[in-house]
Design an enzyme around this catalytic site. Sequence first.
Site, PDB file in Angstrom:
ATOM      1  N   HIS A  63      -3.158   3.677   8.761  1.00  0.00           N
ATOM      2  CA  HIS A  63      -2.903   5.077   9.075  1.00  0.00           C
ATOM      3  C   HIS A  63      -1.730   5.201  10.045  1.00  0.00           C
ATOM      4  O   HIS A  63      -1.687   4.531  11.080  1.00  0.00           O
ATOM      5  CB  HIS A  63      -4.167   5.673   9.699  1.00  0.00           C
ATOM      6  CG  HIS A  63      -4.171   7.163   9.825  1.00  0.00           C
ATOM      7  ND1 HIS A  63      -4.209   8.004   8.741  1.00  0.00           N
ATOM      8  CD2 HIS A  63      -4.152   7.974  10.924  1.00  0.00           C
ATOM      9  CE1 HIS A  63      -4.221   9.257   9.157  1.00  0.00           C
ATOM     10  NE2 HIS A  63      -4.182   9.267  10.470  1.00  0.00           N
ATOM     11  N   SER A 111      -1.650  13.253   8.671  1.00  0.00           N
ATOM     12  CA  SER A 111      -3.000  13.301   9.222  1.00  0.00           C
ATOM     13  C   SER A 111      -3.375  14.758   9.500  1.00  0.00           C
ATOM     14  O   SER A 111      -3.369  15.576   8.589  1.00  0.00           O
ATOM     15  CB  SER A 111      -3.087  12.418  10.465  1.00  0.00           C
ATOM     16  OG  SER A 111      -4.424  12.149  10.802  1.00  0.00           O
ATOM     17  N   GLU A 135      -5.873   2.818   5.333  1.00  0.00           N
ATOM     18  CA  GLU A 135      -5.903   3.882   6.334  1.00  0.00           C
ATOM     19  C   GLU A 135      -6.784   3.555   7.547  1.00  0.00           C
ATOM     20  O   GLU A 135      -6.364   3.654   8.689  1.00  0.00           O
ATOM     21  CB  GLU A 135      -6.398   5.183   5.695  1.00  0.00           C
ATOM     22  CG  GLU A 135      -5.496   5.771   4.627  1.00  0.00           C
ATOM     23  CD  GLU A 135      -4.414   6.668   5.184  1.00  0.00           C
ATOM     24  OE1 GLU A 135      -4.301   6.786   6.409  1.00  0.00           O
ATOM     25  OE2 GLU A 135      -3.663   7.247   4.377  1.00  0.00           O
TER      26      GLU A 135
END
Length: 511
Positions: free
Chosen positions: A411, A185, A313
């Site tokens: 995610h 990320s 995600e």
Amino acid sequence: MRAGTGHTVVTKRGPVRGTVADGLRTTLGIPYAAPPFGAGRFRAPRPAEAWDDVRECTGFGAVAPQSAELPGSPVWRPGDEDVLTLNVWAPAGTPEPLPVLFWIHGGAYTFGSSAQPDYDGSALARAGTVVVTCNYRLGFEGFGHVPGFPGNRGLLDQIAALEWVRDNIAAFGGDPDNVTVAGQSAGGGSIASLMSSARADGLFRRAIAHSVPDAFFPPELAERLAREVADAAGVASTADGLLAATPQALVEASDRVVARYAGDPASGHLHYDTVLYGPVLDGVLLTRDPVEAPARDGAAHPVDLLVCHTTEEYWLMHQVGSMPTVTTDDGLARFAADHGLPPALVAAYRALMPGAPVLDVFLALAGDAVFSLPTVRLAEAHARAGAGRTFLSRFDRRRTRPDGSPVRAWHAADVPFAFGTLDATGVDFLTGGPADADDRALSRRMVHAWTAFAAGGDPGWAPLTVPLTPSPADTTARAVHVWDVPGDRTEGAAPAYALWDGVRTAPPSLP
């Protein structure tokens, strides 16, 4: 971990003592730079003050200023200043220098720390690496625009930590000439930034980037947001005004600005992804878009690259409520317009997902726009540049709970699998519950891939080969290693990927 004995290592700044237990030497909270406050606030990192007595390094250092409180992690308290620290896990008694894996945490460049339980380096160290994790300045302290002061201070901190590794890691059994940087990320975006910056040249040999966000700010936007945060803090957006505001005041002001964007559907791009801070294309540290041009022309040190994204995600952002819920066709059309996406792309996603609720279409489109496509494009740009080998993967581990609800490949779900931390505090939320035998086997495969890549640049599958003029139908060039249970597989590009040829989200802009 069983109780162990201490172990002292002499660094360039002074001796540190960690613990030895279960075959590992763990040294936590080592200063790699001076506290970035007082005379050093908003400046580039400065060397840590040297010490003579043995420094006890058995606990994590203070986290950077932030308002987040994460499960099992320390929180920032006003007055905590010695935040530029790092941690080292190393096998005990290894005669040969080991490859180094240097982890940069995520958290929207605004929250998080190296002390999060899922970032424990023990399993990766036991697999044959020396693991380093670091804290760096976040939010306004790390990335806010301050006139007359360097930008991208959080990235400068990361570079300073890598310089510490270069100068000190041999004393811990690591090989300073075989360093792999890794992140997810915001950490993945940091990796892309470091790859494209001359300041980091030669500090690492390989890179692992998971779920890279397409969030590199033009200077004009960074300046505008700094003015808004200064206004919310009740100070002038000058250097003197911002220096007069405490770190806590700027954290609280930033949260107020985020809340305003989140509550205003007419505020454009930032309404959906209320991240105020990130790497700025300042023309100094970052001279180009790291996703489009990760390899610098004439770079003296080619870098091998391993990338990964998850299949779903954005479902995490929906679950934690960090983005607005889009449930109507009008809302979906507004999202596309605010991100510079053509209406035909929305229609194509609807066709790929017949009968799906608008929310699911939105989450698929947003997740691809913000994370999946930038990650794949980073890989393709790197492969075309020929500046090292490139490996592409996708995390698709999903299952169904006993009550019939889905466990998403969302995610950050991939991180505890790659770290081997499936039993860490708070991880069951990311992974959808307790790990079973298939999950543990997947984790062992991912740990092995990371450590094999760090050791010799080969995670266990073929590198990406991308033609200079790719065709949407060319699935061989875009072959992907898919992480899944009960076993992995190789696939062509995801069906949605071909829809994005020639399309890119508009960069973050002023509302």
